[in-house]
Write a protein that holds these residues in place. Structure first.
Motif: not given
Length: 217
Positions: A24-29, A94-95
């Motif tokens: 979830a956090y990665s998706a938002v970023l 980032l990726n």
């Protein structure tokens, strides 16, 4: 089998919570970076376009696992120490933000030229043209490819096992060490959980697409 599931549930639940949180956090970023970079890619300013392209080429060309190792193991030598969760979120964000930016850029450019010209005819400033006319139309085109991208991000979160984060894969391997005879059942359960999570993401994006497409041709 059901008895085993009851015994596995505490460990699997911890792993599920970790996987969902990081995803979830990665998706938002990733989505924030994708939108920002994608818009910068169509900027009229060459410097902004160049910096955005540099970001895309850099992080799209680096293997995710290598990036994850670099952030978690190398940055501490530069006095930048991140927790496992922060390192995972940063690497994934980032990726996949770099890949997502191409979705945003291509969707913006796919908006018919007549819409751009109409916005100019209304004497709108560039910022207004983008966010009141162009971006809302491009957003509809972004949903299906972003659906696929978020599912890929979920699956890529399984790599977090390699930095020792207690995600689903890590907890499944712990269970395998405790219940070696049940290896098939443990990894079958893992497959089912990832399938369910991916299905939830896909369903959520279909709902978004249906809602935002309502009333549009």
């Amino acid at each position: 089998m059901f008895d085993y599931w009851l015994q596995w549930m505490p460990l699997l639940w911890k792993g599920l919570v970790t996987t969902v949180e990081v995803t979830a956090y990665s998706a938002v970023l990733a989505l924030l970076l994708a939108v920002l970079t994608g818009i910068c890619r169509v900027s009229r300013f060459r410097v902004i376009r160049g910096l955005a392209l540099l970001y895309v080429l850099t992080f799209r060309g680096i293997a995710l696992l290598v990036l994850l190792f670099w952030i978690y193991y190398v940055l501490p030598y530069m006095d930048i120490e991140l927790s496992k969760t922060m390192a995972a979120v940063l690497a994934l964000g980032l990726n996949y933000g770099a890949f997502g930016s191409e979705i945003v850029r291509s969707s913006i450019l796919a908006v018919p030229q007549g819409q751009w010209e109409a916005a100019k005819a209304l004497n709108m400033r560039p910022f207004e043209r983008m966010f009141r006319i162009i971006f809302p139309q491009a957003l509809i085109r972004m949903i299906p490819p972003f659906n696929n991208l978020m599912i890929e991000l979920l699956k890529a979160s399984s790599l977090l096992y390699f930095i020792g984060l207690a995600d689903l894969v890590h907890q499944s391997n712990v269970l395998r060490g405790l219940y070696l005879q049940q290896t098939t059942q443990i990894y079958l359960t893992l497959l089912i959980i990832y399938f369910i999570l991916a299905s939830i993401i896909s369903y959520a994006f279909r709902l978004l697409e249906r809602r935002w497409s309502a009333g549009r041709l």
